[in-house]
Scaffold this motif. Structure first.
Motif, PDB file in Angstrom:
ATOM      1  N   GLN A 264       0.821  -1.210   0.000  1.00 38.67           N
ATOM      2  CA  GLN A 264       0.000   0.000   0.000  1.00 38.67           C
ATOM      3  C   GLN A 264       0.855   1.260   0.000  1.00 38.67           C
ATOM      4  OE1 GLN A 264      -2.682  -0.715   3.276  1.00 38.67           O
ATOM      5  NE2 GLN A 264      -3.998  -2.029   2.043  1.00 38.67           N
TER       6      GLN A 264
ATOM      7  N   HIS B 150     -16.514 -11.339   1.303  1.00 42.77           N
ATOM      8  CA  HIS B 150     -16.504 -10.484   0.111  1.00 42.77           C
ATOM      9  C   HIS B 150     -15.286  -9.555   0.068  1.00 42.77           C
ATOM     10  CE1 HIS B 150     -18.370  -7.984   3.196  1.00 42.77           C
ATOM     11  NE2 HIS B 150     -17.948  -6.948   2.497  1.00 42.77           N
ATOM     12  N   SER B 151     -14.627  -9.364   1.188  1.00 42.67           N
ATOM     13  CA  SER B 151     -13.470  -8.464   1.257  1.00 42.67           C
ATOM     14  C   SER B 151     -12.126  -9.177   1.151  1.00 42.67           C
ATOM     15  CB  SER B 151     -13.501  -7.681   2.579  1.00 42.67           C
ATOM     16  OG  SER B 151     -14.639  -6.878   2.658  1.00 42.67           O
TER      17      SER B 151
ATOM     18  N   GLY C 179     -10.391 -10.483  -1.200  1.00 46.08           N
ATOM     19  CA  GLY C 179      -9.535 -10.048  -2.297  1.00 46.08           C
ATOM     20  C   GLY C 179      -8.875  -8.701  -2.065  1.00 46.08           C
ATOM     21  N   TYR C 180      -9.524  -7.859  -1.278  1.00 49.23           N
ATOM     22  CA  TYR C 180      -8.996  -6.511  -1.016  1.00 49.23           C
ATOM     23  C   TYR C 180      -7.927  -6.485   0.069  1.00 49.23           C
ATOM     24  CZ  TYR C 180     -13.058  -5.160  -3.717  1.00 49.23           C
ATOM     25  OH  TYR C 180     -13.989  -5.030  -4.712  1.00 49.23           O
ATOM     26  N   VAL C 181      -7.853  -7.544   0.851  1.00 50.30           N
ATOM     27  CA  VAL C 181      -6.870  -7.597   1.936  1.00 50.30           C
ATOM     28  C   VAL C 181      -5.863  -8.735   1.755  1.00 50.30           C
ATOM     29  CG1 VAL C 181      -8.364  -6.465   3.622  1.00 50.30           C
ATOM     30  CG2 VAL C 181      -8.430  -8.954   3.411  1.00 50.30           C
ATOM     31  N   SER C 182      -5.820  -9.294   0.549  1.00 50.32           N
ATOM     32  CA  SER C 182      -4.902 -10.378   0.234  1.00 50.32           C
ATOM     33  C   SER C 182      -3.821  -9.873  -0.716  1.00 50.32           C
ATOM     34  CB  SER C 182      -5.650 -11.540  -0.438  1.00 50.32           C
ATOM     35  OG  SER C 182      -6.626 -12.058   0.426  1.00 50.32           O
TER      36      SER C 182
ATOM     37  N   CYS D 108      -3.842 -11.539  -4.132  1.00 54.20           N
ATOM     38  CA  CYS D 108      -4.943 -11.122  -5.009  1.00 54.20           C
ATOM     39  C   CYS D 108      -4.730  -9.707  -5.531  1.00 54.20           C
ATOM     40  CB  CYS D 108      -6.274 -11.219  -4.271  1.00 54.20           C
ATOM     41  SG  CYS D 108      -6.693 -12.898  -3.790  1.00 54.20           S
ATOM     42  N   LEU D 109      -4.254  -8.820  -4.686  1.00 53.46           N
ATOM     43  CA  LEU D 109      -4.001  -7.445  -5.115  1.00 53.46           C
ATOM     44  C   LEU D 109      -2.981  -7.419  -6.253  1.00 53.46           C
ATOM     45  CD1 LEU D 109      -3.835  -5.693  -1.633  1.00 53.46           C
ATOM     46  CD2 LEU D 109      -5.664  -5.500  -3.329  1.00 53.46           C
TER      47      LEU D 109
ATOM     48  N   ASN E  88      -4.527  -9.162  -9.528  1.00 54.26           N
ATOM     49  CA  ASN E  88      -5.571  -8.340 -10.160  1.00 54.26           C
ATOM     50  C   ASN E  88      -5.077  -6.960 -10.547  1.00 54.26           C
ATOM     51  OD1 ASN E  88      -7.356 -10.466  -9.744  1.00 54.26           O
ATOM     52  ND2 ASN E  88      -7.979  -9.703  -7.758  1.00 54.26           N
TER      53      ASN E  88
ATOM     54  N   GLN F 128      -4.160  -4.492  -8.817  1.00 58.60           N
ATOM     55  CA  GLN F 128      -4.687  -3.402  -8.010  1.00 58.60           C
ATOM     56  C   GLN F 128      -3.568  -2.645  -7.312  1.00 58.60           C
ATOM     57  OE1 GLN F 128      -7.443  -6.005  -5.900  1.00 58.60           O
ATOM     58  NE2 GLN F 128      -9.128  -4.757  -6.672  1.00 58.60           N
TER      59      GLN F 128
END
Length: 103
Positions: free
Chosen positions: A17, A65-66, A68-71, A74-75, A78, A80
């Motif tokens: 991040q 559902h979250s 993917g946003y905290v992995s 996955c980030l 994808n 991201q």
């Protein structure tokens, strides 16, 4: 910066991040021991063993559902997180260690 299990996960999220925000992480090196970097995959592993109901993973991620946003995995998959190549340029040491027992 080093971490074990969830500590490695949170440390990796901080690094990714920071880089994505254009701010170099305030660390010189990263050492991970048995970090969980794909929350969904680990949650399914826990569910197959019946441990998912007592695990804090789903609650900490604010629901399935979250995941993917905290992995971190996955980030990165994808796209991201941008500027990932800068990790090697910013850190003098980057080590991920995970032991696996196979039969």
């Amino acid at each position: 910066l080093s971490g074990h299990s969830s500590g490695a996960h949170v440390s990796m999220l901080y690094i990714l991040q920071s880089i994505n925000a254009g701010k170099p992480p305030m660390v010189d090196a990263f050492i991970s021991l048995s970090g969980v970097f794909d929350i969904g995959k680990h949650y399914r592993w826990e569910a197959a063993r019946g441990a998912h109901e007592v695990s804090p993973m789903k609650a900490a991620a604010l629901g399935e559902h979250s995941f993917g946003y905290v992995s971190p995995t996955c980030l990165l998959k994808n796209h991201q997180i941008s500027n990932v190549r800068t990790i090697a340029q910013l850190l003098s040491c980057f080590t991920i260690s995970h032991m696996s027992l196979c039969r």
